[in-house]
Design a protein around this motif. Structure first.
Motif, short mmCIF file in Angstrom:
data_model
loop_
_atom_site.label_atom_id
_atom_site.label_comp_id
_atom_site.label_asym_id
_atom_site.label_seq_id
_atom_site.Cartn_x
_atom_site.Cartn_y
_atom_site.Cartn_z
N THR A 67 0.81 -1.22 0.00
CA THR A 67 0.00 0.00 0.00
C THR A 67 0.84 1.27 0.00
OG1 THR A 67 -1.67 -1.20 1.25
CG2 THR A 67 -1.90 1.18 1.15
N ARG A 68 1.85 1.34 0.87
CA ARG A 68 2.61 2.58 1.04
C ARG A 68 4.10 2.31 1.08
NH1 ARG A 68 -1.73 2.18 4.21
NH2 ARG A 68 -3.43 3.67 3.82
N ARG A 69 4.87 3.34 0.76
CA ARG A 69 6.32 3.26 0.75
C ARG A 69 6.90 4.33 1.69
NH1 ARG A 69 7.65 -1.64 -1.23
NH2 ARG A 69 6.67 -2.04 -3.24
N ASP A 70 7.80 3.89 2.58
CA ASP A 70 8.52 4.83 3.43
C ASP A 70 9.67 5.47 2.66
OD1 ASP A 70 6.93 4.27 5.62
OD2 ASP A 70 8.28 2.72 6.40
N ASN A 71 10.12 6.61 3.15
CA ASN A 71 11.33 7.28 2.62
C ASN A 71 11.27 7.45 1.10
OD1 ASN A 71 12.42 6.86 5.33
ND2 ASN A 71 12.79 4.76 4.68
N ALA A 72 10.08 7.81 0.59
CA ALA A 72 9.88 7.81 -0.85
C ALA A 72 9.94 9.21 -1.45
CB ALA A 72 8.53 7.17 -1.19
N ALA A 73 10.54 9.27 -2.63
CA ALA A 73 10.51 10.48 -3.46
C ALA A 73 9.66 10.16 -4.69
CB ALA A 73 11.92 10.88 -3.88
N THR A 74 8.61 10.95 -4.92
CA THR A 74 7.67 10.67 -6.01
C THR A 74 7.51 11.89 -6.89
OG1 THR A 74 6.44 9.17 -4.56
CG2 THR A 74 5.36 9.87 -6.59
N TYR A 75 7.72 11.70 -8.19
CA TYR A 75 7.52 12.77 -9.17
C TYR A 75 6.38 12.39 -10.10
CZ TYR A 75 8.00 15.61 -13.35
OH TYR A 75 7.72 16.43 -14.42
N VAL A 76 5.44 13.33 -10.32
CA VAL A 76 4.31 13.14 -11.23
C VAL A 76 4.32 14.28 -12.25
CG1 VAL A 76 1.82 12.88 -11.45
CG2 VAL A 76 2.97 12.07 -9.37
N THR A 77 4.24 13.95 -13.52
CA THR A 77 4.25 14.97 -14.57
C THR A 77 2.92 15.72 -14.60
OG1 THR A 77 3.29 13.58 -16.30
CG2 THR A 77 5.68 13.43 -15.97
N PRO A 78 2.88 16.87 -15.25
CA PRO A 78 1.58 17.53 -15.48
C PRO A 78 0.70 16.66 -16.38
CG PRO A 78 3.42 19.01 -15.95
CD PRO A 78 4.00 17.65 -15.81
N ASN A 79 -0.59 16.90 -16.33
CA ASN A 79 -1.52 16.21 -17.22
C ASN A 79 -1.38 16.79 -18.62
OD1 ASN A 79 -4.05 15.63 -18.70
ND2 ASN A 79 -4.71 14.74 -16.78
N MET A 80 -1.12 15.91 -19.58
CA MET A 80 -0.91 16.34 -20.97
C MET A 80 -1.98 15.68 -21.85
SD MET A 80 3.24 15.90 -20.92
CE MET A 80 3.11 14.37 -19.97
N SER A 81 -3.12 16.36 -21.99
CA SER A 81 -4.24 15.85 -22.79
C SER A 81 -4.68 14.46 -22.34
CB SER A 81 -3.87 15.83 -24.28
OG SER A 81 -3.55 17.13 -24.73
N GLY A 82 -4.71 14.26 -21.03
CA GLY A 82 -5.14 12.98 -20.47
C GLY A 82 -4.01 12.07 -20.07
N PHE A 83 -2.80 12.32 -20.59
CA PHE A 83 -1.65 11.48 -20.28
C PHE A 83 -0.84 12.06 -19.12
CE2 PHE A 83 -2.46 10.32 -24.69
CZ PHE A 83 -2.31 8.94 -24.66
N SER A 84 -0.32 11.18 -18.26
CA SER A 84 0.60 11.58 -17.21
C SER A 84 1.51 10.41 -16.89
CB SER A 84 -0.15 12.02 -15.94
OG SER A 84 -0.89 10.95 -15.40
N ALA A 85 2.63 10.71 -16.26
CA ALA A 85 3.59 9.68 -15.89
C ALA A 85 4.11 9.97 -14.49
CB ALA A 85 4.74 9.62 -16.89
N ALA A 86 4.66 8.96 -13.85
CA ALA A 86 5.17 9.13 -12.49
C ALA A 86 6.37 8.23 -12.28
CB ALA A 86 4.08 8.81 -11.46
N GLY A 87 7.23 8.65 -11.37
CA GLY A 87 8.37 7.85 -10.96
C GLY A 87 8.49 7.91 -9.44
N GLN A 88 8.89 6.81 -8.83
CA GLN A 88 8.99 6.77 -7.37
C GLN A 88 10.22 5.95 -6.98
OE1 GLN A 88 6.17 4.33 -4.74
NE2 GLN A 88 5.49 6.43 -4.29
N TYR A 89 10.95 6.48 -5.97
CA TYR A 89 12.10 5.73 -5.43
C TYR A 89 12.01 5.77 -3.91
CZ TYR A 89 16.75 4.02 -4.37
OH TYR A 89 17.79 3.28 -3.89
N GLY A 90 12.08 4.59 -3.30
CA GLY A 90 12.08 4.48 -1.85
C GLY A 90 13.46 4.09 -1.36
#
Length: 333
Positions: A146-169
């Motif tokens: 469910t959840r990640r400790d010590n995490a850095a999460t980046y989410v892109t802006p919404n681009m005509s319905g598309f988005s992407a994300a990256g996460q590192y714990g």
């Protein structure tokens, strides 16, 4: 005197403007119900209980934002889980065990640091007809963290319905940066009746090797036909290294059908073990939610998980069948 009054007025005006640029919201959910769980171990294995958070985990949260100018904002969330049946803290007693993070957002997207939802869980929330709650939620077989400790999460802006994300714990193990670490990426499309997402996640154990079910590839989505919404998901799970690697496949199909002031939800999930024979399982589930208002609803659900002779998903032992029923009330504020 007039100058003093003018100065005070200007200070008040600037102070008001500063406060207007910041906001803090207090929110929460109280979810309570009764549950009947038969894990199949014996004729006396059935347990009746009062349970908190069957549909949605009971919680108390604080979230805020500050406008820093030029489109840049500071954001934070502090969210604690509550066991409403006893008043204790959920998530093994953590003070803010649901989420605790701070970050920045702007034209570049959003960057948050702290305890956060895993990317596979974020996708599951939108794909699962049971909303990752109740007796039939797909994560009972998908094994989502469910959840990640010590995490850095980046989410892109919404681009005509598309988005992407990256996460590192961060694993935070001295001398072995791979130990207990996790990395994940996702891509999502959401527009009109369509939602689709793909997530790849890889988690390492304390020794720095791939954890049990640590490598996940999840693909799923929904399509809203108006009279009903279709749900589907597939996940490939891998664990261990090289010759000891275990592979599992999980499929889910489901539906949400609006009925009056509520909705009927149903799904079927199957997990197969590609490495061990007779270690498969399947689950079917049916539920109903009824809205008393915009913030309060009643719910009920039933699921049955049947295991092969070498599987014990949700049950008390290999080859057993688990039967779970719950009914309750949820209020959001």
């Amino acid at each position: 005197m007039k100058k003093s009054i003018l100065a005070l007025a200007l200070i008040g005006a600037f102070s008001g403007a500063a406060f207007a640029q910041s906001s803090v919201t207090v929110y929460g959910i109280v979810d309570m119900g009764v549950q009947r769980d038969d894990n199949g171990t014996s004729a006396n294995s059935t347990k009746y209980s009062m349970e908190s958070g069957a549909q949605s985990g009971s919680r108390l949260g604080f979230k805020g934002t500050e406008d820093l100018g030029s489109g840049l904002k500071a954001n934070f969330v502090l969210e604690m889980g509550i066991l409403a049946d006893t008043g204790a803290s959920d998530q093994k007693g953590l003070g803010f065990g649901r989420q605790a993070y701070v970050g920045l957002s702007g034209d570049f997207g959003t960057m948050n640091l702290g305890r956060q939802k895993s990317l596979t869980y974020v996708a599951s929330e939108s794909i699962d007809p049971f909303g990752v709650g109740l007796a039939g939620n797909m994560n009972r077989l998908f094994g989502t963290v469910t959840r990640r400790d010590n995490a850095a999460t980046y989410v892109t802006p919404n681009m005509s319905g598309f988005s992407a994300a990256g996460q590192y714990g961060f694993g935070e193990v001295a001398g072995n940066n791979a130990a207990n670490s996790v990395g994940a990426v996702s891509a999502t499309y959401s527009a009109g009746p369509v939602f689709a997402s793909i997530v790849y996640e890889k988690a390492k154990d304390a020794a720095g090797v791939k954890a049990t079910d640590g490598e996940k590839t999840l693909v799923g989505g929904t399509f809203d036909f108006g009279m009903a919404k279709a749900h589907a998901a597939y996940e490939l799970l891998k664990g261990g290294e090289a010759a000891t690697e275990v592979k599992k496949n999980v499929w889910m199909i489901g539906a949400t059908v609006p009925v009056g002031a509520g909705a009927v939800v149903a799904d079927y999930t199957r997990i197969t073990n590609s490495t061990i024979s007779n270690a498969n399982a399947n689950q079917w589930a049916l539920g109903y939610t009824y809205n008393l208002s915009k913030r309060t609803n009643l719910y009920t659900s039933y699921s049955q998980t049947k295991n092969d002779t070498k599987a014990a998903y949700n049950a008390g032992g290999n080859g057993l069948t688990d039967k779970l029923f719950n009914a309750g009330i949820r209020h959001a504020f």
